[in-house]
Design a protein around this motif. Structure first.
Motif, PDB file in Angstrom:
ATOM      1  N   THR A 277       1.832  -0.450  -9.850  1.00 56.56           N
ATOM      2  CA  THR A 277       0.675   0.642  -9.063  1.00 56.56           C
ATOM      3  C   THR A 277       1.055   1.864  -9.329  1.00 56.56           C
ATOM      4  O   THR A 277       2.573   2.068  -9.743  1.00 56.56           O
ATOM      5  CB  THR A 277       1.618   1.035  -7.599  1.00 56.56           C
ATOM      6  OG1 THR A 277       0.885  -0.425  -7.530  1.00 56.56           O
ATOM      7  CG2 THR A 277       0.572   1.772  -7.314  1.00 56.56           C
TER       8      THR A 277
ATOM      9  N   GLU B 259       7.959  -1.042  -8.891  1.00 58.33           N
ATOM     10  CA  GLU B 259       6.783  -1.296  -8.123  1.00 58.33           C
ATOM     11  C   GLU B 259       5.879  -0.101  -8.030  1.00 58.33           C
ATOM     12  O   GLU B 259       4.721  -0.363  -8.489  1.00 58.33           O
ATOM     13  CB  GLU B 259       7.171  -1.506  -6.700  1.00 58.33           C
ATOM     14  CG  GLU B 259       8.025  -2.293  -6.634  1.00 58.33           C
ATOM     15  CD  GLU B 259       8.341  -3.198  -4.828  1.00 58.33           C
ATOM     16  OE1 GLU B 259       7.626  -2.519  -4.120  1.00 58.33           O
ATOM     17  OE2 GLU B 259       9.850  -2.678  -5.120  1.00 58.33           O
TER      18      GLU B 259
ATOM     19  N   GLU C  90      -4.228   0.879  -2.958  1.00 58.64           N
ATOM     20  CA  GLU C  90      -3.793  -0.528  -3.469  1.00 58.64           C
ATOM     21  C   GLU C  90      -2.277  -0.846  -3.727  1.00 58.64           C
ATOM     22  O   GLU C  90      -2.574  -0.217  -5.131  1.00 58.64           O
ATOM     23  CB  GLU C  90      -4.720  -0.922  -3.908  1.00 58.64           C
ATOM     24  CG  GLU C  90      -6.026  -1.322  -3.030  1.00 58.64           C
ATOM     25  CD  GLU C  90      -5.602  -2.264  -1.001  1.00 58.64           C
ATOM     26  OE1 GLU C  90      -5.144  -3.362  -1.444  1.00 58.64           O
ATOM     27  OE2 GLU C  90      -6.671  -1.622  -0.519  1.00 58.64           O
ATOM     28  N   LYS C  91      -1.381  -2.057  -3.833  1.00 53.94           N
ATOM     29  CA  LYS C  91      -0.825  -2.536  -4.445  1.00 53.94           C
ATOM     30  C   LYS C  91      -1.181  -2.629  -5.899  1.00 53.94           C
ATOM     31  O   LYS C  91      -2.062  -3.448  -6.259  1.00 53.94           O
ATOM     32  CB  LYS C  91       0.385  -3.150  -4.729  1.00 53.94           C
ATOM     33  CG  LYS C  91       1.905  -4.160  -4.346  1.00 53.94           C
ATOM     34  CD  LYS C  91       2.031  -4.989  -4.107  1.00 53.94           C
ATOM     35  CE  LYS C  91       3.290  -5.889  -5.365  1.00 53.94           C
ATOM     36  NZ  LYS C  91       2.483  -6.171  -5.994  1.00 53.94           N
TER      37      LYS C  91
ATOM     38  N   HIS D  23       0.650   4.731   1.461  1.00 55.22           N
ATOM     39  CA  HIS D  23       0.003   5.802   2.322  1.00 55.22           C
ATOM     40  C   HIS D  23       0.650   7.053   1.646  1.00 55.22           C
ATOM     41  O   HIS D  23       1.610   7.683   2.753  1.00 55.22           O
ATOM     42  CB  HIS D  23       0.239   5.628   4.069  1.00 55.22           C
ATOM     43  CG  HIS D  23      -0.684   4.037   3.936  1.00 55.22           C
ATOM     44  ND1 HIS D  23      -1.334   3.916   4.279  1.00 55.22           N
ATOM     45  CD2 HIS D  23      -0.262   3.009   4.020  1.00 55.22           C
ATOM     46  CE1 HIS D  23      -1.940   2.667   4.314  1.00 55.22           C
ATOM     47  NE2 HIS D  23      -1.089   2.309   4.157  1.00 55.22           N
TER      48      HIS D  23
ATOM     49  N   TYR E 127      12.382   2.074  -6.541  1.00 54.17           N
ATOM     50  CA  TYR E 127      11.194   0.879  -6.145  1.00 54.17           C
ATOM     51  C   TYR E 127       9.918   1.893  -6.990  1.00 54.17           C
ATOM     52  O   TYR E 127       9.220   1.647  -7.546  1.00 54.17           O
ATOM     53  CB  TYR E 127      10.475   0.314  -5.337  1.00 54.17           C
ATOM     54  CG  TYR E 127      10.193   1.752  -3.965  1.00 54.17           C
ATOM     55  CD1 TYR E 127      11.418   1.687  -3.320  1.00 54.17           C
ATOM     56  CD2 TYR E 127       9.180   2.452  -4.422  1.00 54.17           C
ATOM     57  CE1 TYR E 127      10.711   2.044  -2.564  1.00 54.17           C
ATOM     58  CE2 TYR E 127       9.154   2.856  -2.738  1.00 54.17           C
ATOM     59  CZ  TYR E 127      10.103   3.106  -2.306  1.00 54.17           C
ATOM     60  OH  TYR E 127      10.032   3.692  -1.297  1.00 54.17           O
TER      61      TYR E 127
ATOM     62  N   TRP F 185       5.499   3.756   1.007  1.00 54.78           N
ATOM     63  CA  TRP F 185       5.155   2.519   0.503  1.00 54.78           C
ATOM     64  C   TRP F 185       5.485   1.131   1.200  1.00 54.78           C
ATOM     65  O   TRP F 185       6.752   1.074   1.860  1.00 54.78           O
ATOM     66  CB  TRP F 185       6.099   2.787  -0.857  1.00 54.78           C
ATOM     67  CG  TRP F 185       6.033   1.502  -1.368  1.00 54.78           C
ATOM     68  CD1 TRP F 185       7.310   0.277  -2.208  1.00 54.78           C
ATOM     69  CD2 TRP F 185       5.525   0.753  -2.422  1.00 54.78           C
ATOM     70  NE1 TRP F 185       7.084  -0.637  -2.829  1.00 54.78           N
ATOM     71  CE2 TRP F 185       5.057   0.088  -3.272  1.00 54.78           C
ATOM     72  CE3 TRP F 185       3.010   1.571  -2.409  1.00 54.78           C
ATOM     73  CZ2 TRP F 185       4.089  -0.472  -3.819  1.00 54.78           C
ATOM     74  CZ3 TRP F 185       2.848   1.221  -2.933  1.00 54.78           C
ATOM     75  CH2 TRP F 185       3.551  -0.585  -4.390  1.00 54.78           C
ATOM     76  N   GLY F 186       4.444   0.466   1.700  1.00 54.88           N
ATOM     77  CA  GLY F 186       4.459  -0.763   2.697  1.00 54.88           C
ATOM     78  C   GLY F 186       4.974  -0.213   4.017  1.00 54.88           C
ATOM     79  O   GLY F 186       4.679   1.165   4.326  1.00 54.88           O
ATOM     80  N   LYS F 187       6.042   0.004   4.538  1.00 54.93           N
ATOM     81  CA  LYS F 187       6.679  -0.088   5.455  1.00 54.93           C
ATOM     82  C   LYS F 187       7.797   0.873   5.867  1.00 54.93           C
ATOM     83  O   LYS F 187       8.731   1.479   6.396  1.00 54.93           O
ATOM     84  CB  LYS F 187       7.703  -0.898   6.788  1.00 54.93           C
ATOM     85  CG  LYS F 187       6.499  -2.171   6.919  1.00 54.93           C
ATOM     86  CD  LYS F 187       6.744  -3.119   7.968  1.00 54.93           C
ATOM     87  CE  LYS F 187       5.879  -3.908   8.871  1.00 54.93           C
ATOM     88  NZ  LYS F 187       5.044  -5.189   8.169  1.00 54.93           N
ATOM     89  N   GLN F 188       7.917   1.392   3.826  1.00 54.82           N
ATOM     90  CA  GLN F 188       9.350   2.355   3.734  1.00 54.82           C
ATOM     91  C   GLN F 188       9.103   3.789   3.649  1.00 54.82           C
ATOM     92  O   GLN F 188       7.790   3.787   2.837  1.00 54.82           O
ATOM     93  CB  GLN F 188       9.882   1.940   2.268  1.00 54.82           C
ATOM     94  CG  GLN F 188      10.331   0.216   2.196  1.00 54.82           C
ATOM     95  CD  GLN F 188      10.707   0.276   1.208  1.00 54.82           C
ATOM     96  OE1 GLN F 188      11.625   0.153   0.479  1.00 54.82           O
ATOM     97  NE2 GLN F 188       9.757  -0.381  -0.160  1.00 54.82           N
TER      98      GLN F 188
ATOM     99  N   SER G 149      -5.103   6.887   0.209  1.00 59.44           N
ATOM    100  CA  SER G 149      -3.879   5.458   0.283  1.00 59.44           C
ATOM    101  C   SER G 149      -4.294   4.560  -1.027  1.00 59.44           C
ATOM    102  O   SER G 149      -5.598   4.992  -1.467  1.00 59.44           O
ATOM    103  CB  SER G 149      -3.856   4.423   1.246  1.00 59.44           C
ATOM    104  OG  SER G 149      -5.035   4.490   2.138  1.00 59.44           O
TER     105      SER G 149
ATOM    106  N   MET H 167       0.563  -1.168  -0.167  1.00 59.48           N
ATOM    107  CA  MET H 167       0.138  -0.101  -0.189  1.00 59.48           C
ATOM    108  C   MET H 167       0.630   1.848  -0.318  1.00 59.48           C
ATOM    109  O   MET H 167       2.501   1.404   0.828  1.00 59.48           O
ATOM    110  CB  MET H 167      -0.437   0.205   1.544  1.00 59.48           C
ATOM    111  CG  MET H 167      -2.398  -0.904   1.359  1.00 59.48           C
ATOM    112  SD  MET H 167      -3.603   0.332   0.518  1.00 59.48           S
ATOM    113  CE  MET H 167      -4.094   0.670   1.884  1.00 59.48           C
TER     114      MET H 167
END
Ligand code: ADP
Ligand code: MG
Length: 327
Positions: A186, A153, A25-26, A3, A78, A60-63, A23, A1
């Motif tokens: 995405t 990505e 979704e991928k 965010h 990415y 982006w996700g946890k990054q 947000s 995801m």
């Protein structure tokens, strides 16, 4: 995801983005729409990590995406950002431009990857042509293929078809967007061309003066635009006082109607006086003058006589859906 949390950004003291939150979704496809200067490119640059935010965060996700103050080389690996400056190696061939970014660990597949990408951008026959000999639109397509060669990505497209002619644009959209979907990439696509979004985007984020005015599906946006600015993204739209309709003479509100939505009658409805006909291929857009001196655009299969009087009707269903109350 992806965010985007409460992001604000200004150039010097001028706020350009204000409290943007959404947000994604991928693998989904977001169109970012808005008039020129509304902040589309700035938002893409912020997401790519080219700007230091005043406040808010991007993940982006946890990054977390961090700006130039935190990165020696700004821009997240990415992600790929395809802007209007193409940044190509103009003295080398199309194929070499694309090949430059393919993984060195996958040499044996280079040729087939280059061909795959040439097919996506429809330049198979131009593989050996030097980039400097291509048109602006063709160079834009090479820039796109270079971005894809890097297997991002997230793909950030800034008016990706701006230099490409109308005819080619349609073909390219039909090839590129399904390809990206299939690869699970995405997409954030800044555009002011409604044809880019109508059949491809999952959601549209509408910016006005750096603020979000809508973030919803295309159908919802089209059927129930909150204001004329939003409806206008789909082309011509009328904003009329609802008091023009006889059942609503006392109501202080306006209504948004697309030209093809009026029903024309010879007897009843609100009266307009035909002042011009615009040929649109399959139909005409007729320009009429209502009794409040406002111009009204409506469609008809044929041209109408200048100075003729016709009556326009709006269905009850549309009135209910499109009434915009004054604050
Ligand atoms: P869009 O892509 O929607 O046309 P932009 O994001 O390019 O809009 O611009 C949004 C606002 O930011 C505009 O008012 C523009 O003039 C301003 N702006 C863009 N880049 C800069 C910059 N480098 N310095 C100062 N102001 C800028
Ligand atoms: Mg822009």
């Amino acid at each position: 995801m992806l965010h985007i949390n409460n992001v604000s950004f200004s150039y010097k003291d001028i706020p350009i983005l204000e409290n943007i939150t959404f947000s994604l979704e991928k693998g989904s496809h977001l169109s970012i729409m808005g008039e020129s200067g509304s902040g589309k490119s700035t938002l893409l640059k912020a997401i790519y990590g080219l700007l230091d935010l005043n406040s808010g965060e991007i993940f982006w996700g946890k990054q977390q995406v961090l700006g130039p103050n935190f990165n020696l080389v700004p821009g997240e690996k990415y992600m790929r950002y395809v802007a209007q400056d193409f940044n190509l190696m103009t003295f080398t061939s199309v194929a070499e431009n694309i090949g430059e970014f393919l993984s060195v660990f996958d040499q044996e597949n280079h040729e087939s990857r280059i061909n795959e990408l040439l097919e996506v951008i429809e330049l198979v026959n131009f593989a050996d042509v030097k980039v400097k000999n291509l048109s602006g639109g063709q160079q834009q397509r090479v820039a796109l293929a270079r971005a894809l060669a890097q297997e991002p990505e997230v793909l950030l497209l800034d008016e990706p078809f701006s230099s490409i002619d109308q005819f080619k644009k349609n073909e390219l959209r039909h090839r590129l967007f399904p390809y990206l979907k299939e690869k699970g990439i995405t997409i954030l696509n800044a555009t002011h061309d409604p044809n880019d979004i109508l059949s491809f985007a999952d959601n549209i984020l509408v910016l006005k003066d750096g603020k979000t005015v809508a973030n919803t599906s295309i159908e919802a946006l089209y059927q129930k635009p909150k204001e004329k600015y939003v409806a206008s993204l789909f082309g011509q739209v009328n904003e009329l006082p609802i008091s023009l309709l006889k059942e609503y003479t006392e109501v202080d509100a306006s209504i948004l109607i697309y030209p093809h939505e009026f029903e024309i009658s010879k007897e009843s409805g609100f009266e307009v006086y035909v002042i011009n006909n615009h040929f649109k291929g399959g139909h005409f857009v007729i320009e009429g003058l209502a009794e409040n001196s406002q111009t009204v655009f409506f469609t008809n299969p044929n041209a109408l006589k200048i100075h003729a009087r016709v009556y326009l009707n709006v269905s009850l269903q549309l009135v209910n859906k499109r009434m915009v109350h004054k604050n």
